[in-house]
Design a protein around this motif. Structure first.
Motif, short mmCIF file in Angstrom:
data_model
loop_
_atom_site.label_atom_id
_atom_site.label_comp_id
_atom_site.label_asym_id
_atom_site.label_seq_id
_atom_site.Cartn_x
_atom_site.Cartn_y
_atom_site.Cartn_z
N ARG A 8 0.85 -1.19 0.00
CA ARG A 8 0.00 0.00 0.00
C ARG A 8 0.88 1.24 0.00
N VAL A 9 0.38 2.28 -0.62
CA VAL A 9 1.09 3.56 -0.68
C VAL A 9 1.17 4.15 0.72
N GLU A 10 2.36 4.57 1.12
CA GLU A 10 2.50 5.23 2.41
C GLU A 10 2.11 6.69 2.27
N ARG A 11 1.42 7.18 3.27
CA ARG A 11 1.00 8.57 3.30
C ARG A 11 1.47 9.16 4.61
N GLU A 12 1.80 10.44 4.58
CA GLU A 12 2.35 11.06 5.78
C GLU A 12 1.29 11.87 6.51
N LEU A 13 1.24 11.65 7.83
CA LEU A 13 0.38 12.45 8.68
C LEU A 13 1.11 13.74 9.06
N SER A 60 -12.75 16.15 4.69
CA SER A 60 -12.21 17.35 5.35
C SER A 60 -11.32 16.95 6.54
N ALA A 61 -11.75 15.98 7.31
CA ALA A 61 -10.97 15.51 8.45
C ALA A 61 -9.67 14.85 7.99
N ARG A 104 -8.06 15.59 5.31
CA ARG A 104 -7.23 16.73 4.91
C ARG A 104 -6.57 17.36 6.15
N ASP A 105 -7.30 17.44 7.25
CA ASP A 105 -6.77 18.05 8.48
C ASP A 105 -5.62 17.25 9.09
N VAL A 106 -5.62 15.93 8.95
CA VAL A 106 -4.58 15.11 9.58
C VAL A 106 -3.44 14.74 8.64
N SER A 107 -3.64 14.95 7.34
CA SER A 107 -2.66 14.51 6.34
C SER A 107 -1.74 15.66 5.93
N SER A 108 -0.47 15.33 5.72
CA SER A 108 0.45 16.35 5.22
C SER A 108 0.73 16.13 3.73
N SER A 109 0.12 15.09 3.15
CA SER A 109 0.29 14.84 1.72
C SER A 109 -1.06 14.96 1.04
N SER A 110 -1.10 14.72 -0.23
CA SER A 110 -2.37 14.83 -0.95
C SER A 110 -3.34 13.78 -0.43
N ILE A 111 -4.61 14.14 -0.41
CA ILE A 111 -5.58 13.21 0.14
C ILE A 111 -6.09 12.27 -0.96
N PRO A 112 -6.51 11.07 -0.56
CA PRO A 112 -6.98 10.09 -1.55
C PRO A 112 -8.23 10.57 -2.28
N VAL A 115 -7.61 6.91 6.92
CA VAL A 115 -9.06 7.09 7.06
C VAL A 115 -9.46 7.03 8.54
N LEU A 116 -8.89 6.10 9.29
CA LEU A 116 -9.22 6.00 10.72
C LEU A 116 -8.72 7.22 11.50
N HIS A 117 -7.56 7.73 11.14
CA HIS A 117 -7.07 8.95 11.79
C HIS A 117 -7.99 10.13 11.48
N GLY A 118 -8.47 10.19 10.24
CA GLY A 118 -9.43 11.23 9.89
C GLY A 118 -10.71 11.10 10.69
N LEU A 119 -11.18 9.87 10.82
CA LEU A 119 -12.39 9.62 11.61
C LEU A 119 -12.18 10.02 13.07
N ALA A 120 -11.05 9.66 13.63
CA ALA A 120 -10.76 10.00 15.02
C ALA A 120 -10.66 11.51 15.20
N HIS A 121 -10.19 12.20 14.18
CA HIS A 121 -10.08 13.67 14.24
C HIS A 121 -11.46 14.30 14.43
N ILE A 122 -12.48 13.66 13.87
CA ILE A 122 -13.85 14.16 14.02
C ILE A 122 -14.36 13.93 15.44
N LYS A 123 -13.82 12.90 16.10
CA LYS A 123 -14.26 12.48 17.43
C LYS A 123 -15.78 12.23 17.45
N PRO A 124 -16.22 11.29 16.62
CA PRO A 124 -17.67 11.11 16.46
C PRO A 124 -18.33 10.39 17.63
N GLY A 125 -19.62 10.60 17.74
CA GLY A 125 -20.46 9.79 18.60
C GLY A 125 -21.09 8.73 17.71
#
Length: 176
Positions: free
Chosen positions: A74-79, A112-113, A115-123, A91-101
């Motif tokens: 899998r392609v490595e992506r940088e947070l 959007s989430a 994008r907030d956690v990623s330092s590279s282009s988003i999928p 994707v899980l880090h993005g989900l956790a960033h939302i802190k959902p109920g």
């Protein structure tokens, strides 16, 4: 009490775990009651939340983070924190960033989430949709009684359906 109830996401089991963890941390004697005021501050409560999250949510989080058996690397992506992750972890880090109920998330909120956690282009949309579809399949085949997430591919909506998983996304240590 209000903070515990809000974080329990409607789960009596989570309330019990919070109380047990707090009482053990303060070494309170086993008794039918403890006289108010309870000897807990925000730091105690936050510590208990983190401890409970690790015991109840990490196993399914790790299964989802691994994704299905892969045929290729899998392609490595940088947070933004410098760690390298694959698309499932991103994707899980993005989900956790939302802190959902226990909620339904629109794809754009998740994007959007991410994008907030990623330092590279988003999928791309189709890549994230494929990951969410695989995660929903993994969640549905897990030994737990109900899947922790469900993904409506047509509507591009993700449903967080399990209070333990939602709680882990809010309080778990994703570095572990």
């Amino acid at each position: 009490a209000e903070k515990l109830a809000n974080e329990a996401l409607g789960s009596p089991h989570l309330i019990q775990d919070f109380c047990r963890t707090l009482c053990r941390a303060k070494e309170l004697p086993q008794a039918p009651w403890v006289s108010p005021p309870l000897p807990f501050d925000d730091e105690d409560i936050n510590s208990a939340f983190s401890e409970v999250a690790e015991t109840i949510g990490r196993p399914i989080f790790e299964k989802l983070a691994r994704g299905p058996r892969q045929r290729t690397d899998r392609v490595e992506r940088e947070l933004k924190d410098g760690r390298k992750v694959d698309i499932y972890q991103l994707v899980l880090h993005g989900l956790a960033h939302i802190k959902p109920g226990l909620v339904t998330l629109e794809y754009e909120d998740l994007r959007s989430a991410i994008r907030d956690v990623s330092s590279s282009s988003i999928p791309q949309l189709h890549e994230v949709a494929r990951v969410l579809k695989h995660m929903a399949t993994i969640a549905a085949t897990d030994q737990s009684s109900t899947p922790v997430i469900d993904f409506e591919e047509e509507e591009k909506k993700l449903h967080i359906t399990d209070p333990f998983f939602a709680f882990y996304l809010r309080w778990g240590d994703l570095h572990g």
